[in-house]
Design a protein around this motif. Structure first.
Motif, mmCIF file in Angstrom:
data_model
loop_
_atom_site.group_PDB
_atom_site.id
_atom_site.type_symbol
_atom_site.label_atom_id
_atom_site.label_comp_id
_atom_site.label_asym_id
_atom_site.label_seq_id
_atom_site.Cartn_x
_atom_site.Cartn_y
_atom_site.Cartn_z
ATOM 1 N N HIS A 174 12.766 23.208 -12.316
ATOM 2 C CA HIS A 174 13.964 23.609 -12.909
ATOM 3 C C HIS A 174 14.698 22.223 -13.125
ATOM 4 O O HIS A 174 15.022 21.828 -13.595
ATOM 5 N N GLY A 175 15.866 22.093 -11.747
ATOM 6 C CA GLY A 175 17.173 21.082 -11.491
ATOM 7 C C GLY A 175 16.144 20.075 -11.078
ATOM 8 O O GLY A 175 16.556 18.650 -10.521
ATOM 9 N N GLY A 176 14.631 20.278 -9.903
ATOM 10 C CA GLY A 176 13.985 19.026 -9.858
ATOM 11 C C GLY A 176 14.987 18.559 -8.244
ATOM 12 O O GLY A 176 14.150 17.813 -7.547
ATOM 13 N N VAL B 298 13.803 20.274 -5.436
ATOM 14 C CA VAL B 298 12.926 20.169 -4.460
ATOM 15 C C VAL B 298 11.775 18.336 -4.895
ATOM 16 O O VAL B 298 11.490 18.234 -3.369
ATOM 17 N N THR B 299 11.952 18.064 -6.114
ATOM 18 C CA THR B 299 11.355 16.856 -5.932
ATOM 19 C C THR B 299 12.291 15.078 -5.294
ATOM 20 O O THR B 299 11.750 14.503 -4.742
ATOM 21 N N THR B 300 13.191 15.505 -5.610
ATOM 22 C CA THR B 300 13.744 15.278 -4.831
ATOM 23 C C THR B 300 14.167 14.816 -3.548
ATOM 24 O O THR B 300 14.266 13.400 -2.797
ATOM 25 N N VAL C 254 -1.532 29.802 -5.617
ATOM 26 C CA VAL C 254 -1.622 29.690 -4.486
ATOM 27 C C VAL C 254 -2.427 28.189 -4.522
ATOM 28 O O VAL C 254 -3.381 28.088 -5.210
ATOM 29 N N SER C 255 -2.072 27.486 -3.668
ATOM 30 C CA SER C 255 -2.049 25.754 -3.711
ATOM 31 C C SER C 255 -2.808 26.007 -2.085
ATOM 32 O O SER C 255 -0.627 26.016 -1.389
ATOM 33 N N PRO C 256 -3.829 26.296 -1.548
ATOM 34 C CA PRO C 256 -3.738 25.799 0.144
ATOM 35 C C PRO C 256 -3.948 24.508 0.647
ATOM 36 O O PRO C 256 -3.970 23.442 1.594
ATOM 37 N N ALA D 281 6.068 24.309 0.742
ATOM 38 C CA ALA D 281 5.640 25.335 0.720
ATOM 39 C C ALA D 281 6.671 26.494 0.403
ATOM 40 O O ALA D 281 7.511 27.276 -0.124
ATOM 41 N N THR D 282 5.127 27.643 -0.259
ATOM 42 C CA THR D 282 6.120 28.975 -0.631
ATOM 43 C C THR D 282 6.128 29.737 1.092
ATOM 44 O O THR D 282 5.972 29.412 2.164
ATOM 45 N N PRO D 283 6.586 30.604 1.207
ATOM 46 C CA PRO D 283 6.927 31.774 2.122
ATOM 47 C C PRO D 283 5.907 31.405 2.571
ATOM 48 O O PRO D 283 5.977 31.755 3.844
ATOM 49 N N GLY E 237 11.067 24.447 1.303
ATOM 50 C CA GLY E 237 10.216 26.083 1.064
ATOM 51 C C GLY E 237 10.888 26.710 -0.169
ATOM 52 O O GLY E 237 11.984 25.757 -0.922
ATOM 53 N N LEU E 238 10.132 26.945 -1.031
ATOM 54 C CA LEU E 238 10.088 27.579 -2.600
ATOM 55 C C LEU E 238 10.441 28.600 -2.228
ATOM 56 O O LEU E 238 10.093 30.281 -1.436
ATOM 57 N N PHE E 239 11.468 29.859 -3.275
ATOM 58 C CA PHE E 239 11.260 31.140 -3.271
ATOM 59 C C PHE E 239 10.327 31.397 -3.965
ATOM 60 O O PHE E 239 9.462 30.658 -4.782
ATOM 61 N N CYS E 240 10.180 32.710 -3.839
ATOM 62 C CA CYS E 240 8.952 32.818 -4.566
ATOM 63 C C CYS E 240 8.536 34.751 -4.948
ATOM 64 O O CYS E 240 8.535 35.264 -3.221
#
Ligand SMILES: Cc1cc2nc3c(=O)[nH]c(=O)nc-3n(C[C@H](O)[C@H](O)[C@H](O)COP(=O)(O)OP(=O)(O)OC[C@H]3O[C@@H](n4cnc5c(N)ncnc54)[C@H](O)[C@@H]3O)c2cc1C
Ligand code: SF4
Ligand code: SF4
Lengths: 656, 363
Positions: B102-104, B106-108, B154-156, B176-178, B207-210
């Motif tokens: 999306h807006g980047g 997280v990466t930032t 999912v990515s472990p 991380a996912t929730p 965290g990522l919304f999920c």
């Protein structure tokens, strides 16, 4: 015993010792008997307890004098030996009990066609399944195939009977079966070597006569009725010879209360049992060397002596049944007898016998209780028993099979469709016999090559809802022996299986006899190799070759194969830890770094000594750390890769 | 403190389809492993108490009693966990935005944390084969850009964290996912053992919304019928009125109806009541804007939860690496409502499970 039997081979071969007693192992005595008979061709398939016979003979093989081979399987061995017989040479074929099953298809036809040069079949049975996965009874084959059966009861007889068997074979123009058992084949005793013959005779298959001419005609079982009748006539001639055979002997009182009829190793047990009970005056022993067909007159003479008859033999009541048939036929003359044996439960129907079991049985019949062991002796026994360390039955240290099954386990678990392994015969059968050794992967185990056949069947059950992936494992020797037709079947029927050849470069289980995948034959000559991979490719299966010591890579490969349809072949190549090129040489020096070892904590919980269980790894109870037993560790280095803490360190050993 | 071992983990989580695939039980010991997008028991462990069970986000633990251990009581909300601040933001750098979901944001944030030395390693979900993510550890801020975009399998990541924590990294950040954030929180309250995975090194959780993740075998079999899997460059789930999964491919966008996608949801996600990664320092998700999805997809909604999250966001603002715009009225309420929805659905799913019912897929 102070000198190792047959160590230099001279006692088996050496004519200079002729006449003087030498110590020989039962199997060496059989080999010596064959040599004294002037055997020219000997073929066999390795299988405990029979392997030493061919091994011994191979040491005396010589071009044009004695040809010895390890054949791909027992049936082929018998065919090879038969050819020599057809060409007028004396020949021998050797196998273990279940080998006779494999050869039996040919044997049925061979006994129908008859033989020319003396041909002897030696089978070594394994009562108690000490090194087998069955208690197969080869004696029944003699009756089934209508050929004479003789059974030595000591080492001298083992040699003598084998020698005589060739004469008998020529007399009746058919195969003669000599049966040994583990306790005969592997124990040692005194033998008086006889002279070795001057070898003569040229191989020639004379086949220019008519079908009816057994001496010059083609060797076939037809015309069946005529040949069958002839075979039975010859068998009657054998019975006539058996009536006066010195291999049948009675020892005991003229009118014993109990007549014991026995053969083979059981004759030794019976003598010991009677002595143990001090019943020499009450029980007599008829030791039979010619056990099928039984000589009726001889039996009648002895059955007349006593009212009670005990038949002592191992596993199934073969002799017992035959004696009872004769007794019924002669009932009018010999009167009513009371029989004891396996059918009435006096002796067990399964497992090996021993003097104690026989003494108990004889004691029960005669009303004598076997003498109790002196207390001091019993104590000593217990003391010794405690000294013997309990060793788990598992793969050797450094064994590539352990690594292979570790990888199979992890791949199957990762795959998560509840896949399983169809096991097969070889050291790797241990994976099915002891689930901890195979990491609970191998779930079926039957005859040689059957793992692949069974897998081929499982591999067609997908349309019935079976989702589990199926793996067949097969050793290199077993591959040539019997897996090839099953694998061809799987390919042709488009079965979904992963076939894993555990290629450890030798018939490891029975002591490194060469097989078609090895560039040397039983005579030590170089021989062309028949490549497993090339054979499988020719069948049309995709073939991948990996090193079982490369955990990560091989596991990836296997997971990939498990997911693709059809037959996939994975060859796991790594030579046996005991193979001549590896034995005593460590590739790695392996050590445990105690500081890193996590021991019983959450985080490891002794993976290496609790689950992996290579005998080279020890758990130090006091220090609560793993350690390497430097004497036992073979230095393969595989365990370095399984330790989660990286505590097992290995360093390339200096090459010597 | 541990209340079970592998046996209980297997019986209550792995064999019941509750496993999230987070990887918390992996790389702490040799007994579990991750393969594809599932977690398996490789060998049998007989310890009665283990960290596998204790740290698994799906073994019993009351999140309500866990949250106050990590967050200011004053910030806690029943719908979204701790909320110190709520923002609409995006990367100032267009290059970052182009490589982002999306807006980047997280990466930032990850790149900034690495550059500022807040962390010296970051665990992200990288691109694996055939739509299967592969967790990676990066050390260079510039590497974060290459691991942008969401992977709906999912990515472990926690397994990768466990592995990295045993190495020489000192301060580790993670996306991380929730469920993964929850696992990390449970790890933080476990007593330290001799072979502790190094949870003390965890310095930042983004965290990522999920809403849910998809099962890899089911997703690939579905998409395999629609497009060439090797041509897929990414995917997203636009707001619910689109009722579709958008799959970006080299040949354009393929829209797959949610009716087909919903059956591919991981069983375990149906029982998950956390939509906004309540156990993170800072949580990031897609935005909702009055201009509509075409504009909203270029922004993120951000929840700052902890002091550390706040400092990071403020540094980003000071340095101008994040741009902000005003939060439209009602956005927080809508997010709260959506979050409550997920909690309620999870409750229903749990009740159904308890009653032994079959799984029911709901959007
Ligand atoms: C499975 C899943 C479901 C989601 N569902 C929703 C939702 O319902 N509503 C919503 O608002 N947002 C959801 N998101 C979050 C959203 O897709 C974006 O990740 C978020 O808006 C951040 O965007 P960004 O541009 O800042 O991300 P980017 O800057 O592109 O960074 C994304 C980061 O996430 C990491 N990542 C990617 N996939 C995974 C994964 N599977 N597990 C862990 N880390 C991963 C990447 O490595 C990267 O670092 C979901 C994300 C995932 C992975
Ligand atoms: S290196 Fe390890 S696996 Fe190999 S023999 Fe030694 S202890 Fe066994
Ligand atoms: S949810 Fe995570 S911790 Fe629990 S079993 Fe699955 S992978 Fe392991």
């Amino acid at each position: 015993m102070n000198n190792k039997p047959g160590e230099d081979g001279m006692s088996v071969n050496g004519s200079r010792k002729e006449g003087a007693e030498v110590l020989l192992m039962g199997n060496e005595a059989i080999a010596r008997g064959a040599l004294e008979a002037g055997v020219r061709v000997a073929a066999g398939y390795p299988g405990t307890p029979s392997s030493e016979i061919i091994e011994t003979l191979s040491r005396f093989s010589e071009t044009g004098k004695l040809y010895v081979e390890w054949s791909t399987n027992e049936k082929v061995a018998m065919e090879v030996a038969a050819a020599a017989s057809f060409a007028g040479l004396r020949s021998l074929c050797v196998m273990k009990q279940n080998g006779v099953n494999v050869a039996s298809d040919f044997l049925l036809h061979l006994t129908g066609s008859g033989t020319r040069g003396g041909m002897v079949l030696v089978t070594c049975d394994d009562p108690g399944a000490l090194s087998s996965v069955n208690e197969g009874e080869s004696r029944h084959f003699a009756r089934l195939m209508e050929i004479p059966l003789i059974e030595p009861a000591d080492f001298g007889e083992a040699k003598e009977m084998t020698r005589w068997a060739f004469e008998l074979s020529e007399e009746i123009r058919n195969v003669v079966m000599v049966r040994s058992v583990t306790r005969m084949s592997h124990a040692s005793g005194n033998v008086v070597p006889g002279p070795l013959p001057v070898l003569k005779g040229k191989a020639e298959f004379i086949c220019d006569g008519p079908v009816s001419d057994v001496e010059r005609g083609p060797v076939i079982s037809a015309p069946v009725i005529q040949k069958h009748r002839l075979q039975q006539e010859k068998l009657r001639r054998a019975v006539a010879l058996f009536e006066t055979s010195p291999f049948n002997a009675y020892a005991g009182p003229d009118k014993p209360e109990l007549l014991i009829i026995t053969s083979s190793a059981c004759a030794l047990y019976s003598r010991e049992a009677v002595a143990l009970l001090g019943a020499e005056g009450r029980a007599g022993i008829l030791k039979l060397g010619t056990t099928w067909p039984l000589p009726p007159a001889l039996l009648k003479r002895h059955l007349l002596m006593a009212e009670k008859v005990l038949i002592v033999e191992e596993v199934l009541p073969f002799l017992e049944d035959q004696v009872k048939i004769l007794a019924a036929e002669q009932a009018r003359e010999i009167g009513i007898k009371t029989f004891y044996g396996k059918n009435d439960g006096t002796l067990p129907m399964v497992g090996e016998l021993n003097p104690d079991l026989v003494a108990e049985a004889v004691g029960r019949i005669l009303g004598i209780s076997p003498p109790a062991l002196p207390a001091a002796y019993r104590e000593k026994l217990q003391e010794f028993a405690a000294m013997v360390t309990k060793r788990e039955q598992t793969f050797c240290p450094g064994c590539p099979h352990r690594a292979s099954f570790w990888i199979i386990r992890e791949a199957l678990q990762r795959d998560r469709r509840r896949g399983f392994v169809c096991g097969d015969i070889g050291c790797y059968a241990m994976a099915a016999l002891f689930q901890a050794a195979g990491f609970h992967t191998a779930k079926t185990l039957h005859a040689m090559g059957s793992g692949t056949g069974i897998a081929s069947g499982f591999g067609k059950l997908g349309p019935f809802g079976m989702e589990q992936p199926v793996i067949a494992v097969c050793g290199d020797s077993t591959f040539y022996h019997a897996a090839i037709p099953a694998l061809i079947n799987a390919v042709h029927q488009k079965a979904d299986i992963t076939f894993i050849a555990l290629d450890n470069s030798g018939t490891a289980m029975t002591g490194f006899q060469p097989h078609p995948g090895i560039a040397v034959n039983a005579m030590g000559e170089t021989a062309p190799r028949v490549e497993i991979g090339a054979l499988c490719s020719a069948m049309g299966a995709p073939v991948v070759c990996e090193d079982p010591f490369d955990l990560v890579r091989t596991r990836e490969t296997l997971n990939r194969l498990l997911e693709s349809p059809g037959v996939k072949v994975l060859i796991l190549k790594q030579s046996c830890a005991l193979s001549p090129e590896k034995k005593g040489k460590k590739q790695f020096l392996v050590q445990v770094d105690e500081a890193l070892c996590r021991g019983e904590d959450c985080g490891c919980n002794r993976l290496c000594t609790r689950i992996f269980r290579c005998p080279g790894l020890l758990w130090n109870r006091e220090r609560k750390k793993a350690e390497i037993d430097e004497v036992i560790c073979a230095g393969c280095g595989f365990c370095t890769g399984i330790c989660p803490a990286g505590a097992i360190l290995s360093e390339e050993a200096a090459k010597s | 403190m541990f209340q079970g071992g592998q046996k209980e983990l297997k019986e209550t989580v792995l064999d019941t389809g509750l496993c999230t695939g987070c990887g918390a039980c992996i790389n702490v010991c040799p007994y579990q492993a991750s393969y594809r997008d599932w977690t398996v028991v490789l060998h049998h462990c007989d310890l009665a108490q283990g960290r596998c069970y204790a740290c698994c986000p799906r073994t019993p633990a009351d999140p309500g009693s866990l949250l106050p251990r990590f967050y200011d009581a004053a910030d806690l909300t029943p719908e979204l966990g701790a909320v110190k601040g709520f923002y609409i933001a995006r990367a100032a750098d267009e290059v970052v935005r182009r490589g982002a979901q999306h807006g980047g944001t997280v990466t930032t944030l990850i790149a900034l944390a690495l550059r500022e030395g807040l962390i010296d390693a970051a665990v992200l979900a990288g691109e694996g084969d055939a739509l299967l993510p592969r967790p990676v550890t990066i050390r260079e801020p510039s590497a974060a850009v290459r691991q942008g975009k969401s992977r709906f399998v999912v990515s472990p990541n926690v397994a990768e964290f466990n592995r990295t924590a045993q190495g020489d990294a000192e301060r580790i950040g993670i996306v991380a996912t929730p469920c993964q954030a929850q696992a990390l929180a449970k790890m933080r309250i476990q007593p330290v053992t001799a072979s502790d995975g190094g949870i003390g090194k965890l310095k930042l959780v983004v965290g990522l919304f999920c809403g849910w993740a998809l099962s890899w075998p089911e997703l690939t079999s579905l998409l395999g019928k629609k497009t060439d899997l090797t041509a897929v460059t990414g995917m997203d789930i636009p707001p619910s009125r689109y009722h579709a999964l958008e799959v970006y491919t080299k040949e354009g966008i393929v829209r797959v109806s949610l009716d087909e996608v919903l059956p591919c949801i991981r069983e375990s996600c149906l029982s998950c009541g956390d939509m906004t990664a309540e156990f993170s320092d800072i949580s990031v998700g897609s935005a909702r804007l009055p201009e509509g999805w075409e504009e909203a997809r270029l922004w993120n909604q951000v929840i700052v939860r902890s002091e550390r999250g706040r400092e990071l966001l403020e540094t980003a603002r000071r340095q101008g690496v994040l741009e902000f715009r005003e939060v439209p009225a009602g956005n927080l309420e809508k997010l709260k409502a959506a979050s409550l929805n997920k909690k309620a659905a999870a409750g229903r799913s749990a009740a159904r499970r308890d009653a032994g019912g079959l799984k029911e897929r709901t959007g």
